[in-house]
Design a protein around this motif. Structure first.
Motif, PDB file in Angstrom:
ATOM      1  N   THR A 159       5.547  16.665  -0.840  1.00 31.80           N
ATOM      2  CA  THR A 159       5.753  15.344  -1.437  1.00 31.80           C
ATOM      3  C   THR A 159       6.422  14.394  -0.454  1.00 31.80           C
ATOM      4  OG1 THR A 159       6.051  16.436  -3.576  1.00 31.80           O
ATOM      5  CG2 THR A 159       6.653  14.131  -3.448  1.00 31.80           C
ATOM      6  N   ILE A 160       7.395  14.886   0.304  1.00 25.34           N
ATOM      7  CA  ILE A 160       8.048  14.057   1.323  1.00 25.34           C
ATOM      8  C   ILE A 160       7.016  13.561   2.328  1.00 25.34           C
ATOM      9  CG2 ILE A 160       9.686  14.085   3.257  1.00 25.34           C
ATOM     10  CD1 ILE A 160      11.351  16.104   1.564  1.00 25.34           C
ATOM     11  N   LEU A 161       6.142  14.454   2.779  1.00 25.21           N
ATOM     12  CA  LEU A 161       5.079  14.060   3.703  1.00 25.21           C
ATOM     13  C   LEU A 161       4.108  13.088   3.034  1.00 25.21           C
ATOM     14  CD1 LEU A 161       4.131  17.471   5.406  1.00 25.21           C
ATOM     15  CD2 LEU A 161       5.938  15.869   6.011  1.00 25.21           C
ATOM     16  N   ALA A 162       3.818  13.345   1.766  1.00 23.65           N
ATOM     17  CA  ALA A 162       2.829  12.538   1.043  1.00 23.65           C
ATOM     18  C   ALA A 162       3.299  11.100   0.837  1.00 23.65           C
ATOM     19  CB  ALA A 162       2.509  13.180  -0.308  1.00 23.65           C
ATOM     20  N   PHE A 163       4.601  10.872   0.695  1.00 24.43           N
ATOM     21  CA  PHE A 163       5.107   9.505   0.542  1.00 24.43           C
ATOM     22  C   PHE A 163       4.805   8.682   1.799  1.00 24.43           C
ATOM     23  CE2 PHE A 163       8.276  11.164  -2.729  1.00 24.43           C
ATOM     24  CZ  PHE A 163       7.585  10.605  -3.788  1.00 24.43           C
ATOM     25  N   GLY A 164       4.967   9.306   2.965  1.00 25.18           N
ATOM     26  CA  GLY A 164       4.617   8.616   4.204  1.00 25.18           C
ATOM     27  C   GLY A 164       3.121   8.386   4.307  1.00 25.18           C
ATOM     28  N   GLU A 165       2.348   9.389   3.916  1.00 27.20           N
ATOM     29  CA  GLU A 165       0.886   9.278   3.937  1.00 27.20           C
ATOM     30  C   GLU A 165       0.417   8.172   2.996  1.00 27.20           C
ATOM     31  OE1 GLU A 165      -1.662  10.358   6.254  1.00 27.20           O
ATOM     32  OE2 GLU A 165      -0.790  12.342   5.853  1.00 27.20           O
ATOM     33  N   THR A 166       1.107   8.010   1.873  1.00 27.02           N
ATOM     34  CA  THR A 166       0.735   6.986   0.898  1.00 27.02           C
ATOM     35  C   THR A 166       0.802   5.594   1.508  1.00 27.02           C
ATOM     36  OG1 THR A 166       1.516   8.330  -0.957  1.00 27.02           O
ATOM     37  CG2 THR A 166       1.309   5.967  -1.341  1.00 27.02           C
ATOM     38  N   MET A 167       1.892   5.306   2.212  1.00 28.05           N
ATOM     39  CA  MET A 167       2.032   3.990   2.832  1.00 28.05           C
ATOM     40  C   MET A 167       0.933   3.746   3.851  1.00 28.05           C
ATOM     41  SD  MET A 167       6.135   3.517   3.317  1.00 28.05           S
ATOM     42  CE  MET A 167       7.276   4.050   2.033  1.00 28.05           C
TER      43      MET A 167
ATOM     44  N   SER B 188      10.595   4.879  -1.424  1.00 23.91           N
ATOM     45  CA  SER B 188       9.180   4.517  -1.252  1.00 23.91           C
ATOM     46  C   SER B 188       8.731   3.552  -2.342  1.00 23.91           C
ATOM     47  CB  SER B 188       8.304   5.775  -1.280  1.00 23.91           C
ATOM     48  OG  SER B 188       8.656   6.664  -0.249  1.00 23.91           O
ATOM     49  N   PHE B 189       9.170   3.822  -3.565  1.00 22.49           N
ATOM     50  CA  PHE B 189       8.823   2.940  -4.690  1.00 22.49           C
ATOM     51  C   PHE B 189       9.360   1.529  -4.455  1.00 22.49           C
ATOM     52  CE2 PHE B 189      10.193   0.971  -8.692  1.00 22.49           C
ATOM     53  CZ  PHE B 189       8.973   0.866  -9.345  1.00 22.49           C
ATOM     54  N   ILE B 190      10.612   1.440  -4.013  1.00 22.71           N
ATOM     55  CA  ILE B 190      11.225   0.129  -3.769  1.00 22.71           C
ATOM     56  C   ILE B 190      10.487  -0.607  -2.647  1.00 22.71           C
ATOM     57  CG2 ILE B 190      13.312  -1.029  -2.934  1.00 22.71           C
ATOM     58  CD1 ILE B 190      14.915   1.197  -4.362  1.00 22.71           C
ATOM     59  N   ILE B 191      10.167   0.117  -1.568  1.00 24.98           N
ATOM     60  CA  ILE B 191       9.457  -0.498  -0.441  1.00 24.98           C
ATOM     61  C   ILE B 191       8.105  -1.061  -0.892  1.00 24.98           C
ATOM     62  CG2 ILE B 191       8.259  -0.020   1.744  1.00 24.98           C
ATOM     63  CD1 ILE B 191      10.512   1.937   2.408  1.00 24.98           C
ATOM     64  N   LEU B 192       7.361  -0.260  -1.630  1.00 25.06           N
ATOM     65  CA  LEU B 192       6.007  -0.659  -2.020  1.00 25.06           C
ATOM     66  C   LEU B 192       6.004  -1.712  -3.120  1.00 25.06           C
ATOM     67  CD1 LEU B 192       4.215   2.815  -2.000  1.00 25.06           C
ATOM     68  CD2 LEU B 192       3.888   0.943  -0.376  1.00 25.06           C
ATOM     69  N   LYS B 193       6.971  -1.640  -4.016  1.00 26.25           N
ATOM     70  CA  LYS B 193       6.947  -2.496  -5.208  1.00 26.25           C
ATOM     71  C   LYS B 193       7.785  -3.764  -5.063  1.00 26.25           C
ATOM     72  CE  LYS B 193       5.600  -2.679  -9.623  1.00 26.25           C
ATOM     73  NZ  LYS B 193       4.189  -2.603 -10.047  1.00 26.25           N
TER      74      LYS B 193
ATOM     75  N   TYR C  62       7.389  -6.198   2.917  1.00 22.93           N
ATOM     76  CA  TYR C  62       6.656  -5.227   3.737  1.00 22.93           C
ATOM     77  C   TYR C  62       5.640  -4.458   2.892  1.00 22.93           C
ATOM     78  CZ  TYR C  62       5.610  -1.205   6.667  1.00 22.93           C
ATOM     79  OH  TYR C  62       4.945  -0.246   7.377  1.00 22.93           O
ATOM     80  N   GLY C  63       6.043  -4.049   1.698  1.00 20.10           N
ATOM     81  CA  GLY C  63       5.122  -3.353   0.807  1.00 20.10           C
ATOM     82  C   GLY C  63       3.912  -4.202   0.460  1.00 20.10           C
TER      83      GLY C  63
ATOM     84  N   GLY D  68      -2.399   2.078  -4.500  1.00 20.42           N
ATOM     85  CA  GLY D  68      -1.596   3.293  -4.495  1.00 20.42           C
ATOM     86  C   GLY D  68      -0.171   3.014  -4.925  1.00 20.42           C
ATOM     87  N   THR D  69       0.514   4.043  -5.407  1.00 23.62           N
ATOM     88  CA  THR D  69       1.911   3.917  -5.828  1.00 23.62           C
ATOM     89  C   THR D  69       2.670   5.182  -5.473  1.00 23.62           C
ATOM     90  OG1 THR D  69       1.548   4.864  -8.030  1.00 23.62           O
ATOM     91  CG2 THR D  69       1.254   2.474  -7.813  1.00 23.62           C
ATOM     92  N   ALA D  70       3.985   5.051  -5.335  1.00 22.57           N
ATOM     93  CA  ALA D  70       4.845   6.217  -5.082  1.00 22.57           C
ATOM     94  C   ALA D  70       4.893   7.148  -6.291  1.00 22.57           C
ATOM     95  CB  ALA D  70       6.242   5.769  -4.679  1.00 22.57           C
ATOM     96  N   PRO D  71       5.060   6.641  -7.531  1.00 20.72           N
ATOM     97  CA  PRO D  71       5.046   7.539  -8.692  1.00 20.72           C
ATOM     98  C   PRO D  71       3.728   8.293  -8.821  1.00 20.72           C
ATOM     99  CG  PRO D  71       5.978   5.421  -9.319  1.00 20.72           C
ATOM    100  CD  PRO D  71       5.418   5.254  -7.942  1.00 20.72           C
ATOM    101  N   GLY D  72       2.626   7.627  -8.490  1.00 22.29           N
ATOM    102  CA  GLY D  72       1.325   8.301  -8.537  1.00 22.29           C
ATOM    103  C   GLY D  72       1.268   9.471  -7.573  1.00 22.29           C
TER     104      GLY D  72
END
Length: 327
Positions: free
Chosen positions: A46-54, A170-175, A179-180, A257-261
């Motif tokens: 999951t830690i890796l996936a948050f970076g991959e999500t961005m 990640s949620f805060i950055i994207l939402k 930058y998000g 895409g979203t961090a919660p997703g």
């Protein structure tokens, strides 16, 4: 009456289905301890996936996160044995991961190299570096270094705490940040993002650095959980991270895409692994099933986008026709 868009909740429905299946297969599935164990097991991916999500939201990709994690985490173990400092060891792992992200970012943004080729090559480079340094040997006797992966804060394991903290960031950055919004804009339409004044290269570069830093952190947690520095332990992590990201609703073509997703997608992968182990599916067959699942998820994503595009085009034509009628 507005139609319910089931595709929007596909990952949640899949997760609920898997939870029901697990509940039938094993009565102890819903116990607090088992749920904590599942959360601990998916923490690194999951830690890796948050970076991959961005990255994927911005239309990018990183196939080197698994071997980057293995390299960075193993070097962190080596540094801890040499210095006895948990802080220095942790920073070593994170910084090394970030350096890999910098190299990936430079190759992609400054030389316009394809992300797939660059990160696939980096996968080989990071793998070769750690095997060359350790001569293919595992690093044991890591002592208190195990706290990152085996310690706990009250009833909650530290890996789960780290996963949730990274998820919230990640949620805060994207939402909530500019930058998000830039990441979504670039993934949605890069030419339009350039025209609107977004510094696309800097945004992409930052995304690769974030992915690298999280790979380094994930590597520290991984080696701590395994109680040893294992250079070969990163193999396949990038596949699970990609699966979690895509199943969690991040579009492989970018812009969505979203961090919660992604967190939901990680739980889907973790519970799917549980089911396959419970029913005794061979590990080699598990690889086949996971690969097939990625293909299905990508095809579903592409088909969904094509349907939305057709609906949008038809809708625009209808509006134009209505305007002509009024005139």
């Amino acid at each position: 009456m507005k139609k319910l868009n089931l595709s929007k909740y596909a990952s949640v429905l899949i997760l609920l289905g898997l939870v029901i299946i697990c509940a039938f297969l094993d009565d102890s599935f819903f116990t607090a301890q088992n749920l904590i164990n599942v959360s601990r097991q998916i923490s690194v991916v999951t830690i890796l996936a948050f970076g991959e999500t961005m990255l994927i939201i911005a239309g990018q990709l990183d196939l080197s996160v698994g071997t980057n994690a293995a390299m960075s985490g193993t070097f962190a173990c080596i540094v801890y044995i040499a210095t006895g400092s948990l802080f220095i060891a942790l920073m070593t792992g994170i910084i090394l991961g970030g350096i890999v992200g910098v190299v990936n970012g430079i190759a992609v943004t400054q030389f316009s190299a394809p992300p797939f080729i660059v990160t696939l090559a980096m996968q080989q480079i990071t793998n070769g570096i750690i095997f060359l340094y350790t001569n293919g040997q595992n690093v044991y006797k890591i002592g208190d270094f195990r706290v990152f992966g085996q310690g706990s804060l009250g009833p909650i394991p530290i890996p789960v705490v780290i996963m949730l903290v990274i998820g919230i960031i990640s949620f805060i950055i994207l939402k909530k940040t500019k930058y998000g919004r830039y990441l979504y804009a670039i993934g949605g339409n890069e030419d339009a993002a350039v025209a609107s004044g977004i510094k696309v290269k800097k945004v992409k570069m930052a995304a690769y650095i974030i992915s690298g830093l999280l790979a380094g952190l994930g590597g520290v947690v991984l080696m701590s959980r395994l109680n040893a520095g294992l250079p070969a332990s990163g193999t396949g992590l990038e596949t699970d991270a990609l699966m979690a990201t895509i199943i969690g609703g991040t579009s492989f073509t970018g812009g969505i895409g979203t961090a919660p997703g992604t967190l939901i997608g990680s739980f889907v992968i973790g519970i799917l692994n549980n089911i396959m182990n419970l029913v005794g599916i061979q590990s080699y067959l598990q690889y086949i099933l996971k690969g097939t699942l990625i293909i299905i998820a990508v095809i579903f994503d592409i088909q969904s986008k094509q349907r939305k595009r057709v609906v949008r085009i038809v809708g625009d034509q209808e509006v134009t026709a209505q305007k002509k009628d009024k005139n």
